[in-house]
Each structure stands twice: as C-alpha cells, then as structure tokens.
Enzyme design. Structure first.
Site, mmCIF file in Angstrom:
data_model
loop_
_atom_site.group_PDB
_atom_site.id
_atom_site.type_symbol
_atom_site.label_atom_id
_atom_site.label_comp_id
_atom_site.label_asym_id
_atom_site.label_seq_id
_atom_site.Cartn_x
_atom_site.Cartn_y
_atom_site.Cartn_z
ATOM 1 N N ASP A 13 -8.119 -23.732 122.718
ATOM 2 C CA ASP A 13 -8.440 -24.378 123.990
ATOM 3 C C ASP A 13 -9.357 -23.450 124.779
ATOM 4 O O ASP A 13 -8.960 -22.347 125.160
ATOM 5 C CB ASP A 13 -7.148 -24.642 124.765
ATOM 6 C CG ASP A 13 -7.360 -25.580 125.950
ATOM 7 O OD1 ASP A 13 -8.516 -25.947 126.209
ATOM 8 O OD2 ASP A 13 -6.364 -25.931 126.601
ATOM 9 N N ASP A 108 -13.819 -29.356 124.325
ATOM 10 C CA ASP A 108 -13.442 -27.945 124.472
ATOM 11 C C ASP A 108 -12.117 -27.580 123.828
ATOM 12 O O ASP A 108 -11.525 -26.552 124.159
ATOM 13 C CB ASP A 108 -13.411 -27.565 125.957
ATOM 14 C CG ASP A 108 -12.385 -28.361 126.747
ATOM 15 O OD1 ASP A 108 -11.901 -29.383 126.219
ATOM 16 O OD2 ASP A 108 -12.079 -27.973 127.884
ATOM 17 N N GLU A 109 -11.636 -28.388 122.887
ATOM 18 C CA GLU A 109 -10.403 -28.005 122.195
ATOM 19 C C GLU A 109 -10.368 -28.619 120.803
ATOM 20 O O GLU A 109 -10.995 -29.642 120.533
ATOM 21 C CB GLU A 109 -9.164 -28.401 122.987
ATOM 22 C CG GLU A 109 -9.033 -29.874 123.252
ATOM 23 C CD GLU A 109 -7.767 -30.203 124.037
ATOM 24 O OE1 GLU A 109 -6.687 -29.694 123.677
ATOM 25 O OE2 GLU A 109 -7.861 -30.962 125.005
#
Length: 396
Positions: A13, A108-109
């Site tokens: 993350d 973003d993860e």
C-alpha cells in the site's frame, strides 16, 4: 478459507500516494503539509494529503474549505493524473519482478502471492524489506507492506504501522493480532453496522469473536453476520489474481415513495451506473449488454436491453445507454418504484486483462482517469470524486 493455509500473501500500500508523488517531484513540498484535490475557494474536496497535513486533522473527502481553515499554509495542488499513473505503472512493474502473481487492486495498492519465494529471497520479512527498498530506490516513494496467510490479514497488516510500515503476521499469532483492533477495521463494516456494534458494547474484535453465529445473525443479518464471524477468526480468501465467473453485475434501488420526477430518476440512474462501472473495472470486466430494470407501482416489473457494438465499462457510457432505454420505453408516465441497471455479456473463455493501467490508444486518457477515481472510491467512499456525465437535454 482455512486458517491453516500454507500460503504467504503480501499487500503493498503506497503511503499518501498522490501527495508523495508531488513531494518527490517538487523539492519545495518536502516536509510540508501538501493537500491534493480542489483548490481553496472552490466547493471540492481533498483527494489525499501528506502526513504533515494529516497532523492538522486534514483527511480525504474533507471539504477543501475546512482543510484550508485548518491549515492555510499548506501547499494546495490540483491532481496531476498522468504523473500518478506513471508512478503506479513503475511500482506494478517492479512488483512483477518480485512475484509472478501480482493483483493490482487500485492505482496505489496490490496483492502478491509470495508463497515459495523464501528460497529466492529469504523469510517473508526479508521479502517485505526487499519490496520496500526497491520501491524507495527505483521509484522514490514510500510504502507500507503487510504479510499474512490470507488477503484479510495481509491488508490489515499493511495498515498496522503506516506510514512506512512493515508487519508480518504468523498464522499462530493471528487472533492475538486481531484481538485489540476495533471492529471498524474489518472489511465491510460501514456506518450502520458500526452503530449496531457500538450499541452492543463491542469495542474489540476479541469481543466480537465471543458472540455466537446465531446471535450475530439476529443483529446483523445472515450475510453480514457470516462476514463478521469469519473475519473475527482471521478467515478469508488466500487467492491472488483469480476471480470467479460472474454472469452479470447490477445495481438497483427502491424508492421510499414512487417517483415521477425526471431529474430524480436521472441522478439516481447516474449514481447506479457509476457503481456498476466501478464494480466492472474492479473485476477487470467489460460487458456487451446493458439492461435497464424498472418496477412500477403494484410490482409491475419491466426490463429493456441494448447490445453494445464494443464491450464497455465506463460510467458515462453505461448511463447514456440506460437513460436512452428509459426514455424510449416512456415509463415516465407512471410512478416508478424501483430502478436498476445491469451489465452482462462478457466471454468467460476470454482472458481478463488484470492490468488496470493499460488500454487501447483511443481511450487511454479515460482509463487513467477512472484508475484514479476508483482509487479515490477505495480510499474515502464512492461518489466523492466523479467524471462529469453529460446531462441529457430535456425533451420539450
């Protein structure tokens, strides 16, 4: 679902992703509170902010006017989508050099299956450190990494020590890891469920685990009760990069009172189309058939369908087709009790593209925008940021 799984699942993350990219690329922003989103003086919201800004109580989805009131000296920047997508592509490409099984879940993860990689890189903690170091060195950004025997534990572990965190939860320590957590940390616990949890005086996952399945059923309903029961015991899927064969994705809503107002129906259908589009993109699917569902007073139910020339998953495209179907059916003459939209018609034998950030040249810009908007939905709820969907002209 077994707690005795021999798998190791990693969740990566990125920390305050949009703001971190800005701080990386703008030396004058480093160490300062940075707010990415609307500009002060507008009616927009915060998309994300740096940890320096969070020290002032600023958070995602907060009205920009409130953020400015709390910290007028922060750096306020409009989102630069192209740079965020480029950084995301770099991170995902790097992760693919670590594990052959990578599942991006937002801009973003991502989840990685790192089972068996101990022979190459060492223990899970060593693999986590390798990922963090590589992302820092090669992309210039920080991240938090969690590792557990399934997706739930890996996700909770990545959140445990943010920012720049690294947590490995061994199978035999899962319940001890979960015990002190508030139930709000569990997946799917929204405001209504949380109200019931608080009314019951449940403050920790350990207390939640002490409730029987039957008792949970009575308070939360069978579906949510089952989810809470399993999560409190650390039980969840350990599959990465796999998805079942869904035949359709749909969303509908029943009005408290029958509706005839066109603007109300339009805004409702637009919101439903956005939810279906979000679900399609999250599942990596595009559909050829759009279905409109209408229920009139007295439970008289109608459906209308249209087949698309090209499979689609965009909010605006789905809304336009559904609205055209609604107008063509002339349902406005009668009060509408329920309205819904569904998408189907993908080829189950056709390979699904797991890359959230690549597309044909013709729609690259739109795909990039949706990647960021879907990430925002994951972070602070659906509907806070959205594409402007053209409002159909009213017929005279």
């Amino acid at each position: 679902m077994s707690k005795a799984s021999n798998k190791w699942i990693m969740h990566v993350d990125m920390d305050a992703f949009f703001a971190s990219v800005e701080q990386r690329d703008r030396p004058e922003c480093r160490g300062r509170p940075v707010v990415v989103g609307a500009q002060p003086g507008s009616r927009g919201v915060v998309a994300t902010c740096s940890y320096e800004a969070r020290a002032f109580g600023i958070r995602s989805a907060m009205p920009i006017s409130e953020a400015f009131r709390r910290c007028p000296d922060a750096v306020y920047l409009k989102p630069d989508i192209a740079r965020y997508v480029e950084a995301s592509q770099q991170v995902m490409a790097l992760l693919e050099t670590i594990s052959p099984v990578v599942e991006p879940v937002s801009v973003d993860e991502a989840y990685l299956d790192i089972t068996g990689l101990e022979r190459l890189y060492g223990a899970p903690a060593a693999i986590a450190k390798r990922v963090k170091d590589r992302i820092r060195q090669d992309v210039g950004l920080g991240c938090s990494v969690g590792i557990g025997h399934n997706r739930l534990i890996a996700k909770l572990a990545s959140e445990y020590r943010k920012p720049d965190g690294m947590t490995v939860v061994l199978p035999e320590r899962v319940e001890g890891f979960l015990d002190p957590m508030p139930p709000s940390n569990l997946r799917g616990v929204g405001p209504q469920t949380l109200k019931t949890v608080q009314r019951l005086g449940i403050q920790t996952v350990k207390q939640l685990r002490g409730m029987s399945r039957e008792l949970l059923n009575g308070y939360f309903g069978e579906k949510m009760a089952g989810s809470l029961y399993r999560q409190a015991r650390g039980l969840a899927s350990d599959q990465v990069g796999e998805r079942g064969a869904r035949q359709s994705i749909s969303k509908e809503t029943t009005f408290n009172q029958d509706v005839t107002d066109r603007d109300h129906l339009r805004s409702t259908l637009r919101a439903l189309a956005s939810e279906v589009g979000y679900s399609l993109r999250k599942a990596g699917l595009k559909g050829r058939v759009v279905t409109l569902k209408i229920r009139l007073a007295g439970f008289e139910t109608h459906t209308r369908q249209r087949r698309l020339a090209v499979p689609g998953d965009s909010d605006s495209g789905l809304f336009k087709v559904a609205w055209d179907l609604l107008e063509a059916a002339v349902f406005f003459e009668k009060p509408i009790r329920l309205i819904g939209i569904g998408v189907s018609g993908w080829d189950a034998d056709e390979p699904v593209n797991l890359d959230l950030f690549t597309s044909s040249e013709a729609d690259t810009r739109e795909r990039q925008l949706y990647s960021v908007l879907d990430s925002a939905a994951e972070r602070f709820g659906k509907g806070k940021l959205s594409f402007g969907v053209p409002t159909p002209k009213k017929k005279k």
